[in-house]
Design an enzyme around this catalytic site. Structure first.
Site, PDB file in Angstrom:
ATOM      1  CE1 TYR A 152     -10.264  -3.642  -1.006  1.00  0.00           C
ATOM      2  CE2 TYR A 152     -10.722  -6.050  -1.581  1.00  0.00           C
ATOM      3  CZ  TYR A 152     -10.100  -5.066  -0.635  1.00  0.00           C
ATOM      4  OH  TYR A 152      -9.486  -5.364   0.468  1.00  0.00           O
ATOM      5  CE  LYS A 156      -6.628  -3.325  -0.798  1.00  0.00           C
ATOM      6  NZ  LYS A 156      -5.419  -2.605  -0.218  1.00  0.00           N
ATOM      7  CB  VAL A 183     -11.599  -9.269   9.288  1.00  0.00           C
ATOM      8  CG1 VAL A 183     -10.673 -10.647   9.521  1.00  0.00           C
ATOM      9  CG2 VAL A 183     -10.765  -8.429   8.864  1.00  0.00           C
TER      10      VAL A 183
END
Length: 257
Positions: A152, A156, A183
């Protein structure tokens, strides 16, 4: 008023950004993985102009999504939001690609290359990219033991690299990237500590604001303030190598300026 397409916007931060943009008077086209999710998105945001349905996990699916977007006409901005998270097991797509790479990196490249060029491009990265390595020599995880968190994070980083590659190659387009914070979305998990009320603001601001601070290109943001990205993201050599890899895998060339 701007017209904006947001990939991966049937739930989560994509939908939150869409709701904010619609409330500000902009026209927004949503994207959902399939027809069921599209119906849910329509219920969640009836004011959306349209909803494009298609699975960007495959090369053909990403191409089809781009084609559907183009049939709707031109857009002022595209927000590249579609992604899967850091807790993913190793799975291969129908194209034989790790699905984290296919969705988070390759689909963003394909949509960038094929959607008619907007005035603004916004790419969602992650704070996890700061400690990642691009690993372009093993982008498909054939040499390494799978680690979902690392996969991941590097995907990114790839998104940030794509951002700056586009900014360099397309000087007439504002191309910027951001991290929304960790979040508590479905992707982030219930224990994520950052402010959910802030997480969707920067992408909406970069896509549609008249604020001179948003009228920039080749920048990286966190909560509407500039932040330095991973230095690898700024390396033109690595950017070009990533573009070459994505073009080779997808069969889609990134148009020149």
């Amino acid at each position: 008023m701007s017209r904006i397409f947001i990939s991966g916007s049937s739930t989560g931060l994509g939908l939150m950004a869409a709701e904010l943009l619609v409330s500000e008077g902009h026209q927004v086209v949503l994207h959902a993985r399939n027809s069921d999710r599209a119906k849910d998105a329509r219920k969640a945001l009836p004011a959306a102009e349209a909803i494009v349905a298609g699975d960007v996990a495959t090369i053909a699916g990403a191409k089809e999504v781009a084609a559907q977007v183009n049939t709707l006409g031109t857009f002022d901005a595209v927000i590249h939001n579609a992604a899967v998270g850091y807790r993913e097991a190793h799975r291969l797509t129908a194209d034989g690609l790790p699905h984290v790479f296919a969705i988070n990196t390759l689909s963003a490249y394909i949509l960038t290359a094929l959607i008619e060029r907007p005035k603004r491009l916004v790419y969602l990265s992650s704070g996890m990219h700061h400690h990642a390595d691009a690993n372009l020599d093993d982008i498909l995880w054939k040499k390494r033991r799978w680690n979902g968190s690392e996969a991941y994070a590097e995907s990114k980083l790839h998104d940030a690299m794509l951002t700056f590659a586009v900014a360099r190659r397309w000087p007439g387009v504002f191309s910027n990237s951001l991290e929304p914070g960790w979040v508590p979305t479905r992707m982030g998990g219930p224990g994520a500590p950052d402010d959910m009320d802030q997480a969707h603001l920067t992408q909406a601001w970069l896509a549609a604001s008249d604020d001179p601070k948003a009228d920039v290109t080749g920048q990286y943001f966190f909560h509407m303030k500039r932040r330095e990205p991973n230095p690898q993201a700024l390396d033109p050599r690595l950017q070009d190598q990533l573009i070459e890899i994505c073009a080779g895998i997808s069969g889609v060339a990134l148009p020149k300026a």
